[in-house]
Design an enzyme around this catalytic site. Structure first.
Site, PDB file in Angstrom:
ATOM      1  N   HIS A 211      46.704  48.501  47.597  1.00 48.93           N
ATOM      2  CA  HIS A 211      45.691  48.120  46.614  1.00 48.93           C
ATOM      3  C   HIS A 211      46.061  46.905  45.772  1.00 48.93           C
ATOM      4  O   HIS A 211      45.249  46.433  44.976  1.00 48.93           O
ATOM      5  CB  HIS A 211      45.389  49.290  45.662  1.00 48.93           C
ATOM      6  CG  HIS A 211      46.494  49.547  44.695  1.00 48.93           C
ATOM      7  ND1 HIS A 211      47.594  50.280  45.021  1.00 48.93           N
ATOM      8  CD2 HIS A 211      46.675  49.129  43.425  1.00 48.93           C
ATOM      9  CE1 HIS A 211      48.410  50.327  43.986  1.00 48.93           C
ATOM     10  NE2 HIS A 211      47.878  49.628  43.007  1.00 48.93           N
TER      11      HIS A 211
HETATM   12  C1  UD1 Z   1      44.947  49.472  38.497  1.00 52.57           C
HETATM   13  C2  UD1 Z   1      46.236  48.974  37.838  1.00 52.57           C
HETATM   14  C3  UD1 Z   1      47.379  49.047  38.830  1.00 52.57           C
HETATM   15  C4  UD1 Z   1      47.499  50.411  39.425  1.00 52.57           C
HETATM   16  C5  UD1 Z   1      46.173  50.792  40.048  1.00 52.57           C
HETATM   17  C6  UD1 Z   1      46.199  52.147  40.682  1.00 52.57           C
HETATM   18  C7  UD1 Z   1      45.934  47.249  36.114  1.00 52.57           C
HETATM   19  C8  UD1 Z   1      46.115  45.825  35.818  1.00 52.57           C
HETATM   20  N1  UD1 Z   1      46.112  47.591  37.409  1.00 52.57           N
HETATM   21  O1  UD1 Z   1      44.607  48.573  39.522  1.00 52.57           O
HETATM   22  O2  UD1 Z   1      48.584  48.740  38.164  1.00 52.57           O
HETATM   23  O3  UD1 Z   1      48.527  50.430  40.387  1.00 52.57           O
HETATM   24  O4  UD1 Z   1      45.173  50.767  39.023  1.00 52.57           O
HETATM   25  O5  UD1 Z   1      44.978  52.462  41.236  1.00 52.57           O
HETATM   26  O6  UD1 Z   1      45.644  48.024  35.228  1.00 52.57           O
HETATM   27  N2  UD1 Z   1      37.191  50.738  41.085  1.00 52.57           N
HETATM   28  C9  UD1 Z   1      36.277  51.693  41.457  1.00 52.57           C
HETATM   29  N3  UD1 Z   1      36.399  52.928  40.915  1.00 52.57           N
HETATM   30  C10 UD1 Z   1      37.366  53.262  40.039  1.00 52.57           C
HETATM   31  C11 UD1 Z   1      38.274  52.281  39.654  1.00 52.57           C
HETATM   32  C12 UD1 Z   1      38.196  51.019  40.193  1.00 52.57           C
HETATM   33  O7  UD1 Z   1      35.400  51.442  42.256  1.00 52.57           O
HETATM   34  O8  UD1 Z   1      37.411  54.433  39.585  1.00 52.57           O
HETATM   35  C13 UD1 Z   1      37.117  49.388  41.708  1.00 52.57           C
HETATM   36  C14 UD1 Z   1      36.294  48.423  40.934  1.00 52.57           C
HETATM   37  O9  UD1 Z   1      35.618  47.623  41.834  1.00 52.57           O
HETATM   38  C15 UD1 Z   1      37.341  47.591  40.210  1.00 52.57           C
HETATM   39  C16 UD1 Z   1      38.510  47.606  41.168  1.00 52.57           C
HETATM   40  O10 UD1 Z   1      38.420  48.865  41.830  1.00 52.57           O
HETATM   41  O11 UD1 Z   1      36.903  46.329  39.909  1.00 52.57           O
HETATM   42  C17 UD1 Z   1      39.824  47.469  40.512  1.00 52.57           C
HETATM   43  O12 UD1 Z   1      40.031  48.435  39.487  1.00 52.57           O
HETATM   44  P1  UD1 Z   1      40.996  48.127  38.240  1.00 52.57           P
HETATM   45  O13 UD1 Z   1      41.137  49.307  37.392  1.00 52.57           O
HETATM   46  O14 UD1 Z   1      40.601  46.853  37.621  1.00 52.57           O
HETATM   47  O15 UD1 Z   1      42.384  47.824  38.928  1.00 52.57           O
HETATM   48  P2  UD1 Z   1      43.130  48.545  40.121  1.00 52.57           P
HETATM   49  O16 UD1 Z   1      43.151  47.612  41.269  1.00 52.57           O
HETATM   50  O17 UD1 Z   1      42.654  49.933  40.344  1.00 52.57           O
END
Ligand code: UD1
Length: 369
Positions: A211
């Protein structure tokens, strides 16, 4: 004493769970009548599989407060958490805010509490990848610079903090709280039968998690990784629970799964994922926590990154950094298959399942004057 436990993203939930169990245990024993605590979920992760499933699996109560910030750019997400968390701090007037890990929720809640003069504690302090291109590295550096109590998992974290000029009096070497969670669910995971349900024989499949923005956001990197995984899947089936960020990227980069022996799955719950990790022949990952869990489970782990903030998993454990270098990945994969992969594995000091009691002892010992 009023404590706020703040969490927001999937890797946070297994770090607050052991603290909640320990607080509840002591309350039941009548030893903690002067302590109240509230769970605040920032809503950074909000999909059922990324959040709710974990509260159920880890047997922790539904959060008292959910800020429901959701996804956005780093600045917007961090700012939204700050705006909402400040309201919570005004309303709840906590004596201490406990943050965990290195996600945007960690730094956002720390910044708010610190500016309001509320004591702050960071669980999993001092880890450094020394790679400022990772958003988590900024979160770690700033969180540790601000927090009053720094709970560390290993000696190199203590050294990193000392080198940054943080006084020793703030550093508490307590061990790895994620391992409290792992030990608590080890037996349950063993009995779960997740890998059998996919038709895998024990130690005859690989688990992949992916991820990191650096691996999935760019089409070229993700295609390259997928190509390597396809080669591996010709030798051994691969199960790939897909993170929502990765799901989006696979779609937008037009990558489809044509290999029969790669199983794409939705994100899994804690116990199911633990079952897969413990039964896998090897794990390929870019996660931080998985590097630690595989070390304790003594399962070979190939980390698809150029660096790690958890070098102890390489020095003592089962982890090897392979980047996305096909030659390195295949070389190590072959060693794992033919039994010549490194064997020496020690469980790092204080990764013993008893970290939460050590943290709670410290927190309840804090003088509030
Ligand atoms: C975040 C953390 C990362 C961690 C990871 C575990 C930061 C900077 N990064 O990254 O350190 O290892 O979580 O998962 O805080 N999304 C969904 N549903 C959700 C959550 C996210 O669809 O419940 C999608 C959205 O499109 C979003 C993308 O995933 O834009 C990224 O989510 P985000 O929380 O920004 O960062 P992660 O890549 O999950």
């Amino acid at each position: 004493m009023k404590i706020i436990l703040a969490a927001g993203a999937r890797p946070n939930f297994m770090k607050i769970a052991p603290l909640i169990w320990e607080l509840e245990k002591r309350k039941k024993e009548g030893n903690l009548n002067h302590v109240q605590y509230k769970i605040v979920h920032t809503g950074q992760h909000y999909d059922v599989e990324m959040s709710e499933v974990f509260f159920k699996d880890l047997i922790i109560p539904v959060p008292d407060i959910n800020l429901e910030v959701g996804s956005a750019s780093h600045a917007v997400q961090t700012a939204n958490i700050m705006i909402e968390f400040e309201k919570v701090c005004f309303q709840e007037k906590p004596d201490i805010v406990v943050v965990v890990g290195d996600v945007n929720s960690t730094i956002a809640c720390t910044l708010v509490a610190s500016k309001l003069g509320i004591r702050t504690a960071h669980v999993e302090a001092g880890l450094r990848s020394f790679d400022k291109t990772m958003p988590e590295e900024t979160n770690r550096l700033l969180t540790d610079a601000l927090c009053d109590y720094l709970f560390t998992t290993c000696e190199d974290a203590n050294i990193n903090l000392s080198k940054e000029g943080i006084p020793e009096s703030k550093i508490y070497f307590v061990g790895n709280i994620m391992i409290d969670c792992l030990e608590n669910f080890r037996l349950q995971a063993k009995k779960r039968g997740t890998s059998n349900n996919y038709g895998f024989k024990e130690k005859n499949f690989a688990l992949l998690t992916l991820h990191r923005p650096s691996n999935v956001d760019e089409e070229e990197s993700l295609k390259k990784i997928y190509g390597i995984i396809e080669k591996i899947s010709r030798e051994i089936p691969v199960i790939f629970p897909v993170h929502p960020r990765t799901r989006e990227c696979l779609k937008s980069h037009g990558i489809t799964n044509d290999a029969d022996s790669i199983i794409l799955e939705k994100p899994l719950g804690y116990v199911e994922h633990l079952n897969l990790m413990m039964n896998a022949k090897l794990v390929l990952t870019d996660s931080g926590g998985v590097q630690e869990e595989t070390t304790v489970l003594k399962v070979p782990c190939l980390t698809l990154r150029e660096n790690t903030e958890r070098p102890i998993t390489i020095n003592l454990g089962t982890n090897t950094l392979v980047g996305i270098d096909e030659q390195k990945i295949i070389e190590n994969f072959k060693k794992i298959i033919d039994g010549t992969y490194k064997k020496q594995t020690k469980i790092p000091p204080l990764w013993d399942g008893k970290t939460a009691p050590r943290i709670i002892d410290t927190i309840i010992g804090i003088r509030l004057s």
